[in-house]
Design a protein around this motif. Structure first.
Motif, PDB file in Angstrom:
ATOM      1  N   UNK A 194       0.831  -1.200   0.000  1.00 19.40           N
ATOM      2  CA  UNK A 194       0.000   0.000   0.000  1.00 19.40           C
ATOM      3  C   UNK A 194       0.865   1.249   0.000  1.00 19.40           C
ATOM      4  N   UNK A 195       1.867   1.277   0.856  1.00 14.42           N
ATOM      5  CA  UNK A 195       2.756   2.439   0.926  1.00 14.42           C
ATOM      6  C   UNK A 195       3.465   2.662  -0.408  1.00 14.42           C
ATOM      7  N   UNK A 196       3.850   1.597  -1.067  1.00 11.51           N
ATOM      8  CA  UNK A 196       4.493   1.720  -2.372  1.00 11.51           C
ATOM      9  C   UNK A 196       3.512   2.319  -3.385  1.00 11.51           C
ATOM     10  N   UNK A 197       2.283   1.838  -3.397  1.00  9.10           N
ATOM     11  CA  UNK A 197       1.241   2.373  -4.288  1.00  9.10           C
ATOM     12  C   UNK A 197       1.018   3.870  -4.024  1.00  9.10           C
ATOM     13  N   UNK A 198       1.056   4.243  -2.760  1.00 16.95           N
ATOM     14  CA  UNK A 198       0.835   5.647  -2.375  1.00 16.95           C
ATOM     15  C   UNK A 198       2.094   6.498  -2.485  1.00 16.95           C
ATOM     16  N   UNK A 199       3.182   5.905  -2.960  1.00 16.76           N
ATOM     17  CA  UNK A 199       4.475   6.588  -3.091  1.00 16.76           C
ATOM     18  C   UNK A 199       5.003   7.046  -1.730  1.00 16.76           C
ATOM     19  N   UNK A 200       4.741   6.215  -0.707  1.00 17.75           N
ATOM     20  CA  UNK A 200       5.139   6.533   0.661  1.00 17.75           C
ATOM     21  C   UNK A 200       5.949   5.406   1.311  1.00 17.75           C
ATOM     22  N   UNK A 201       6.479   4.512   0.511  1.00 15.32           N
ATOM     23  CA  UNK A 201       7.207   3.370   1.059  1.00 15.32           C
ATOM     24  C   UNK A 201       8.346   3.807   1.974  1.00 15.32           C
ATOM     25  N   UNK A 202       8.941   4.930   1.663  1.00 14.18           N
ATOM     26  CA  UNK A 202      10.051   5.433   2.477  1.00 14.18           C
ATOM     27  C   UNK A 202       9.621   5.769   3.908  1.00 14.18           C
ATOM     28  N   UNK A 203       8.327   5.885   4.152  1.00  7.99           N
ATOM     29  CA  UNK A 203       7.833   6.215   5.495  1.00  7.99           C
ATOM     30  C   UNK A 203       7.544   4.987   6.356  1.00  7.99           C
ATOM     31  N   UNK A 204       7.554   3.802   5.775  1.00  3.67           N
ATOM     32  CA  UNK A 204       7.219   2.591   6.535  1.00  3.67           C
ATOM     33  C   UNK A 204       8.405   2.177   7.393  1.00  3.67           C
ATOM     34  N   UNK A 205       8.187   2.190   8.705  1.00  2.00           N
ATOM     35  CA  UNK A 205       9.202   1.723   9.647  1.00  2.00           C
ATOM     36  C   UNK A 205       8.689   0.549  10.480  1.00  2.00           C
ATOM     37  N   UNK A 206       7.431   0.184  10.309  1.00  3.15           N
ATOM     38  CA  UNK A 206       6.835  -0.915  11.067  1.00  3.15           C
ATOM     39  C   UNK A 206       7.539  -2.221  10.732  1.00  3.15           C
ATOM     40  N   UNK A 207       7.559  -3.097  11.716  1.00  8.20           N
ATOM     41  CA  UNK A 207       8.150  -4.426  11.564  1.00  8.20           C
ATOM     42  C   UNK A 207       7.096  -5.485  11.894  1.00  8.20           C
ATOM     43  N   UNK A 208       7.435  -6.725  11.650  1.00  9.61           N
ATOM     44  CA  UNK A 208       6.544  -7.818  12.038  1.00  9.61           C
ATOM     45  C   UNK A 208       6.266  -7.771  13.538  1.00  9.61           C
ATOM     46  N   UNK A 209       7.277  -7.424  14.315  1.00  9.02           N
ATOM     47  CA  UNK A 209       7.102  -7.326  15.771  1.00  9.02           C
ATOM     48  C   UNK A 209       6.053  -6.280  16.133  1.00  9.02           C
ATOM     49  N   UNK A 210       6.066  -5.145  15.441  1.00  9.31           N
ATOM     50  CA  UNK A 210       5.040  -4.124  15.682  1.00  9.31           C
ATOM     51  C   UNK A 210       3.651  -4.713  15.473  1.00  9.31           C
ATOM     52  N   UNK A 211       3.476  -5.442  14.368  1.00 13.98           N
ATOM     53  CA  UNK A 211       2.154  -5.991  14.076  1.00 13.98           C
ATOM     54  C   UNK A 211       1.779  -7.116  15.032  1.00 13.98           C
ATOM     55  N   UNK A 212       2.754  -7.872  15.510  1.00 15.23           N
ATOM     56  CA  UNK A 212       2.451  -8.895  16.516  1.00 15.23           C
ATOM     57  C   UNK A 212       1.875  -8.236  17.764  1.00 15.23           C
ATOM     58  N   UNK A 213       2.539  -7.167  18.206  1.00 15.80           N
ATOM     59  CA  UNK A 213       2.064  -6.467  19.409  1.00 15.80           C
ATOM     60  C   UNK A 213       0.707  -5.811  19.174  1.00 15.80           C
ATOM     61  N   UNK A 214       0.541  -5.127  18.046  1.00 13.98           N
ATOM     62  CA  UNK A 214      -0.713  -4.416  17.766  1.00 13.98           C
ATOM     63  C   UNK A 214      -1.911  -5.358  17.641  1.00 13.98           C
ATOM     64  N   UNK A 215      -1.685  -6.473  16.958  1.00 13.83           N
ATOM     65  CA  UNK A 215      -2.801  -7.340  16.599  1.00 13.83           C
ATOM     66  C   UNK A 215      -3.064  -8.481  17.561  1.00 13.83           C
ATOM     67  N   UNK A 216      -2.034  -8.949  18.278  1.00 12.04           N
ATOM     68  CA  UNK A 216      -2.200 -10.200  19.017  1.00 12.04           C
ATOM     69  C   UNK A 216      -1.863 -10.145  20.495  1.00 12.04           C
ATOM     70  N   UNK A 217      -1.252  -9.075  20.970  1.00  9.44           N
ATOM     71  CA  UNK A 217      -0.960  -8.976  22.402  1.00  9.44           C
ATOM     72  C   UNK A 217      -2.024  -8.141  23.099  1.00  9.44           C
ATOM     73  N   UNK A 218      -2.360  -8.536  24.323  1.00 13.46           N
ATOM     74  CA  UNK A 218      -3.321  -7.771  25.114  1.00 13.46           C
ATOM     75  C   UNK A 218      -2.642  -6.527  25.682  1.00 13.46           C
TER      76      UNK A 218
END
Length: 163
Positions: free
Chosen positions: A25-49
């Protein structure tokens, strides 16, 4: 919903897939350079209480082809919760097959089930194809903002659709 399409909740182990779609999505929006999220970020956001966000994976003929990632917030102006869609992405080669409409329909149903009065999201002002799609499902722009809103009869109509 098209027979080839399956929508499922993201599960632990999908962090890399979520990151892949966020980056696409970021690449499509020409914003890929702004993505700093990692798999760990998404693990915490989506699956940790406590869970801070939720994600839905769209699969076409068994292959992951899209993502929706959202969270719930509140409006102090009307005192109701709302579903805020942070990211939605469908692979460009599969757009126009009803995948996006099915994702929005599922999110509308979840918003209503959670007591939300509306759904909101933002769109880049140059993204004419997405804006046209949002108009087709009943979303309207918020004056002075690019934030999109789906509420009232449009939200209910979309939630009731089965395609």
């Amino acid at each position: 919903m098209p027979a080839a399409l399956r929508l499922r909740d993201a599960v632990p182990g999908d962090e890399g897939l979520v990151l892949h779609f966020v980056r696409a999505l970021a690449d499509y929006e020409k914003l890929l350079h702004e993505v700093t999220a990692t798999e760990e970020h998404f693990r915490r956001l989506l699956f940790e209480a406590p869970r801070r966000a939720e994600a839905l994976i769209a699969e076409w003929e068994g292959r992951p082809v899209g993502l929706a990632l959202w969270f719930y917030s509140v409006s102090t102006f009307d005192g109701e919760p709302r579903l805020y869609l942070e990211d939605i992405f469908v692979e460009p080669g599969l757009r126009g097959r009803g995948i996006g409409r099915a994702i929005f329909g599922e999110l509308a149903r979840r918003a209503l089930a959670a007591g939300c009065g509306r759904m909101e999201w933002s769109v880049l002002d140059w993204n004419a194809p997405s804006i046209a799609f949002y108009r087709s499902i009943g979303a309207l722009p918020r004056e002075g903002w690019t934030l999109q809103r789906l509420s009232g009869t449009a939200l209910q109509a979309l939630a009731a659709r089965e395609d």
